[in-house]
Design an enzyme around this catalytic site. Structure first.
Site, PDB file in Angstrom:
ATOM      1  N   SER A  11       0.804  -1.223   0.000  1.00 21.04           N
ATOM      2  CA  SER A  11       0.000   0.000   0.000  1.00 21.04           C
ATOM      3  C   SER A  11       0.835   1.270   0.000  1.00 21.04           C
ATOM      4  O   SER A  11       0.353   2.339   0.369  1.00 21.04           O
ATOM      5  CB  SER A  11      -0.919   0.010   1.230  1.00 21.04           C
ATOM      6  OG  SER A  11      -0.164  -0.010   2.431  1.00 21.04           O
ATOM      7  N   GLY A  12       2.108   1.172  -0.407  1.00 22.85           N
ATOM      8  CA  GLY A  12       2.969   2.350  -0.473  1.00 22.85           C
ATOM      9  C   GLY A  12       2.749   3.150  -1.746  1.00 22.85           C
ATOM     10  O   GLY A  12       1.763   2.973  -2.463  1.00 22.85           O
ATOM     11  N   ARG A 274      25.539   8.324   0.732  1.00 18.01           N
ATOM     12  CA  ARG A 274      25.128   7.759   2.019  1.00 18.01           C
ATOM     13  C   ARG A 274      26.044   6.660   2.529  1.00 18.01           C
ATOM     14  O   ARG A 274      26.309   6.569   3.727  1.00 18.01           O
ATOM     15  CB  ARG A 274      23.687   7.247   1.906  1.00 18.01           C
ATOM     16  CG  ARG A 274      22.671   8.367   1.873  1.00 18.01           C
ATOM     17  CD  ARG A 274      21.269   7.833   1.667  1.00 18.01           C
ATOM     18  NE  ARG A 274      20.297   8.915   1.744  1.00 18.01           N
ATOM     19  CZ  ARG A 274      19.010   8.777   1.458  1.00 18.01           C
ATOM     20  NH1 ARG A 274      18.546   7.608   1.061  1.00 18.01           N
ATOM     21  NH2 ARG A 274      18.189   9.802   1.565  1.00 18.01           N
TER      22      ARG A 274
END
Length: 530
Positions: A11-12, A274
């Site tokens: 459901s993202g 990162r």
């Protein structure tokens, strides 16, 4: 019989973008193990990367993406992603999504790590994911079925055609349900729940990878896992994300004596890629030193970062002190289920989009704020593909037996916390052969051939989740052992530099075994100016 044209598991942002772009003629089910707001997309703080500034262009976005990913991408997919980004932002703006604006009424653009220009659009300061998801949730048409708190535990593969024709799921009470569909799409996020330190939602634990692997799909590049450098660190635990956008506003990482941590370590210092920043913080903490994010130079911090301010206040960290304690944690999976340009897996009728899919756009390390962009782009792209092939639902399920009786006794699995702690300790930011082999041996204690083929109909949700975590962990460890080099987010302390022998190869895993596959190097051209 419950039948659909398309079943979306998850459901993202990728799932909801797909659902919103599927044809009105298509019968659609969105099914999620928790709630529609319990996902990584909803928690996203930073924003969406798009080359819309006057001094920017898709070419520069492309260059930054390729560089951050250590030139391990499918160049054609990267080109199409960055070229479509401005139009996707324009569509959302026209649909009413309240992007933040600057003093002259233009979209405000932020800076994040490894970007050469300001190109991050955001909403509510540091609440982009929440605003984006609420917008997409509100746009879902009433005819789409949305089922929450339903755990999908098996993909149904037709014996003769080897086509995916549906799913098995358990409701909150453990009752089994079967749903059939022309197409099944996995959009369930990454694998953050495998690690004790993570920025991910607690529901995200590698389900998509495990489901696809058990069904026979190919899994690729599982060694490339990004650890975000700055999670709020309190009493030996991480409790939430501190967005890279904070460093984009000139915050800097410092050690416990106040010295700048990244000075002299990389030309971009605190805005280095990162994996580089995460590694430096890891080494500091491994030596017993605390690391902080110095935010004292950011005026009106509470207004610019209300979500982070609330997180700090909730955990007793004073913004007025000017220092936020941080540590790295698992953030994003660059690998996952192998897919083609529209999300088709190696199994007919089964698709994957979003973080659970290895689309080839991130390479060995994802560029900041390309994740929401990826979900938007591939969600819409797959919808266009599926809309071209809507047919009346007619499938032969006579050979399918809805529930099977398993002769295998439910095993005694370790506690989830133990899996997470061992993954963090032995397959985390810095890896070595000896530590990976220790973890491999421990995982093998819970290995049984029947776990791959036997039905899980009678198993509890808790035990199935542990099984999925263990199987996904094995895929990570196997790939991390095989890649004897350090590249991007995969840091092997015993192989500290890139190995030319491995530089061109993907590690592909399936139930049929493991193979090395030459990565795609498709020549592509992109204009400097849009």
């Amino acid at each position: 019989m419950k039948t659909y044209n398309c079943i979306i598991v998850g459901s993202g942002i990728a799932a909801m973008q797909l659902a919103n772009h599927l044809s009105d003629q298509s019968r659609v089910l969105v099914i999620t193990k928790s709630t529609r707001r319990a996902n990584n997309s909803y928690r996203a703080q930073g924003g969406i990367a798009a080359a819309i500034g006057n001094e920017d262009a898709p070419f520069f976005h492309y260059e930054d993406t390729i560089k951050a990913g250590c030139d391990f991408q499918n160049e054609k997919e990267v080109r199409e992603l960055v070229e479509n980004a401005p139009a996707l932002i324009e569509q959302l703006k026209n649909a009413g999504l309240p992007f933040d604006k600057d003093k002259i009424g233009q979209l405000a653009l932020g800076m994040e790590g490894a970007h050469s220009r300001k190109r991050i659009v955001h909403c509510g300061g540091d609440a982009t994911g929440k605003h984006m998801m609420e917008h997409l949730i509100a746009s879902i048409r009433p005819t789409i079925d949305v089922m929450e708190n339903c755990f999908v535990y098996e993909l149904i593969i037709q014996p003769d055609s080897k086509k995916c024709i549906g799913i098995k799921a358990k409701d909150a009470d453990g009752n089994n349900e079967v749903y059939f569909s022309d197409n099944v799409v996995l959009a369930v996020g990454g694998i953050g729940g495998l690690f004790s330190f993570t920025s991910n939602d607690s529901s995200v634990a590698g389900d998509g990878v495990a489901l696809a692997y058990r069904a026979g799909a190919e899994i690729i590049d599982m060694e490339f896992i990004q650890f975000h450098p700055t999670l709020l660190y309190i009493n030996g635990k991480t409790t939430g994300l501190i967005s890279e956008a904070v460093r984009g506003e000139e915050a800097r990482l410092i050690d416990q004596s106040g010295m700048a941590l990244m000075k002299g370590k990389h030309s971009l210092e605190d805005l280095a890629p990162r994996h580089i920043v995460a590694k430096e913080i890891f080494h500091q903490r491994a030596a017993g030193n605390d690391v902080y994010l110095d935010i004292s130079m950011i005026a009106k911090f509470e207004e610019k970062f209300p979500t982070i301010t609330a997180l700090c206040n909730k955990n007793g960290i004073s913004i007025e002190s000017g220092k936020i304690p941080v540590a790295p944690g698992c953030h994003f999976l660059m690998g996952g289920i192998a897919v083609d340009s529209v999300g088709q897996t190696s199994i007919d009728g089964l698709y994957a989009i979003g973080e659970t899919a290895a689309t080839g756009v991130h390479g060995a390390n994802r560029l900041a704020s390309n994740s929401l962009l990826e979900g938007l782009y591939y969600g819409k792209k797959l919808a266009i593909h599926l809309n071209k092939q809507i047919v009346k639902i007619e499938m032969d399920v006579t050979s399918f037996h809805p529930m099977k009786t398993s002769s295998l006794n439910t095993p005694l699995f370790p506690h989830k916390k133990e899996i997470q702690e061992k993954m963090m300790a032995f397959a985390g930011i810095i890896r070595t052969r000896s530590e990976l082999e220790v973890l491999e041996t421990w995982l093998s204690e819970y290995d049984h051939p029947s776990f791959i083929v036997n039905s899980l109909d009678e198993w509890s949700i808790e035990n199935i989740q542990k099984l999925f975590m263990l199987q996904t962990a094995k895929l990570v460890v196997n790939a991390a052992l095989l890649r004897e080099e350090s590249r991007g987010a995969h840091n092997r302390e015993d192989f500290s530099v890139e190995n030319k022998r491995w530089g061109q190869l993907h590690i592909v895993q399936s139930k049929n075994g493991t193979e090395m596959r030459e990565r795609q190097r498709e020549h592509t051209e992109i204009e400097i100016y849009a």
